[in-house]
Design a protein around this motif. Structure first.
Motif: not given
Length: 327
Positions: A99, A101, A104, A122, A125-126, A129, A135-137, A139, A146
């Motif tokens: 990943l 940023r 994301v 969020m 988004v995860a 992906l 995981s997105p947290y 970045y 976001l």
């Protein structure tokens, strides 16, 4: 030994596959949105997003901006031989890609473009992906952060030429049309913040600087320059807000704009026949043969011309108030 329970998102995937295989959904048909799937199946938006993401990865569906997710056309290429075929990943143990940023933010923009800003989360988004929920947290710390990153990235997709066009009006036209193009591409931009709470985004400032520079040197005081800059932006934002609202209405109701208008015809005819709106009735009669097509691009051009005509009158007025050279 206890039976393995199928994850909810896979049940949705299986059902959509069935509808496509049996012809209930054909190539180009819009499949239910994440919000519709979540309501129909009683699952979270992230679960519905994961189902559509899985179908997208399988090539069953594809995202079409401002339309939603539609059934993909069959792949015309022949299926690779068994020896060259890549193994199907196990959905129970997906390999998490690296990943960044940027990835994301790009995934979040994709969700907002196809499903609207309300569908963004969020977790969604995860799921898009194909990574773990948290995981997105690593970045981006929050949905609010976001959203700002998304807006800055979207406004940064278009810039301006080195040599500016001659004349303040041509420069303002270019600035307004650039903003309109970006808002058409990403209608959710019009939903982010009221004018009273401007977003401190570097790429948005590029567009504001372009408009302000066009107005500089015309004899306008600083407050008037800023007012005109805000008017240009709010004119674009006001029209673009209808793009996002139409997409939301279509997703919620499942009917198109024309279908909705057709359903309102009896009520509109009753208003015209009431005698309380004679001008409206006259216009309605004139459109009996050709109809009226609400074209936002046409409205944009008409409104921009009227707006800049008003600016020109103001500039001319201020120029007449400036003292001439001493005689």
């Amino acid at each position: 030994m206890a039976a393995t329970v199928e994850p909810p998102y896979l049940r949705i995937v299986r059902e959509i596959r069935r509808r496509v295989a049996e012809g209930e959904l054909r190539p180009g048909d819009r499949v239910p949105s994440t919000r519709q799937l979540a309501s129909e199946w009683g699952v979270a938006l992230a679960t519905a997003t994961r189902a559509l993401t899985t179908l997208n990865q399988e090539g069953v569906v594809r995202a079409q901006p401002r339309v939603g997710t539609v059934v993909a056309a069959p792949d015309p290429e022949p299926e690779p031989s068994r020896s060259r075929r890549r193994p199907t990943p196990n959905p129970a143990h997906p390999a998490e890609p690296e990943l960044t940023r940027e990835r994301v933010v790009h995934a979040a923009i994709g969700i907002a473009d196809t499903e609207g800003l309300e569908a963004l989360s969020m977790r969604g988004v995860a799921a898009r992906l194909g990574v773990a929920t948290m995981s997105p947290y690593r970045y981006v710390h929050s949905k609010e952060e976001l959203t700002l990153l998304m807006a800055d990235a979207a406004y940064g997709e278009r810039g301006y030429p080195g040599p500016a066009p001659d004349g303040w009006r041509a420069r303002l036209e270019l600035g307004a049309r650039t903003l309109w193009e970006l808002h058409q591409r990403h209608p959710w931009l019009a939903q982010l913040s009221p004018l009273t709470r401007p977003l401190p985004l570097p790429n948005l400032m590029v567009h504001g600087e372009w408009v302000l520079a066009a107005l500089d040197g015309l004899g306008l005081d600083p407050a008037t320059m800023l007012d005109l800059n805000i008017l240009v932006y709010s004119f674009v934002q006001g029209l673009a807000a209808n793009l996002e609202r139409e997409a939301q209405a279509r997703a919620a109701s499942g009917i198109s704009e024309q279908e909705w208008i057709d359903g309102q015809a009896p009520a509109l005819d009753a208003l015209a026949g009431s005698g309380n709106a004679p001008t409206y009735a006259k216009l309605l009669t004139s459109f009996a043969r050709t109809g009226y097509d609400l074209d936002l691009d046409r409205l944009f051009e008409t409104g921009l011309r009227a707006l800049l005509d008003g600016f020109a009158a103001l500039v001319e007025e201020r120029a007449g108030q400036r003292p001439g050279p001493a005689g």
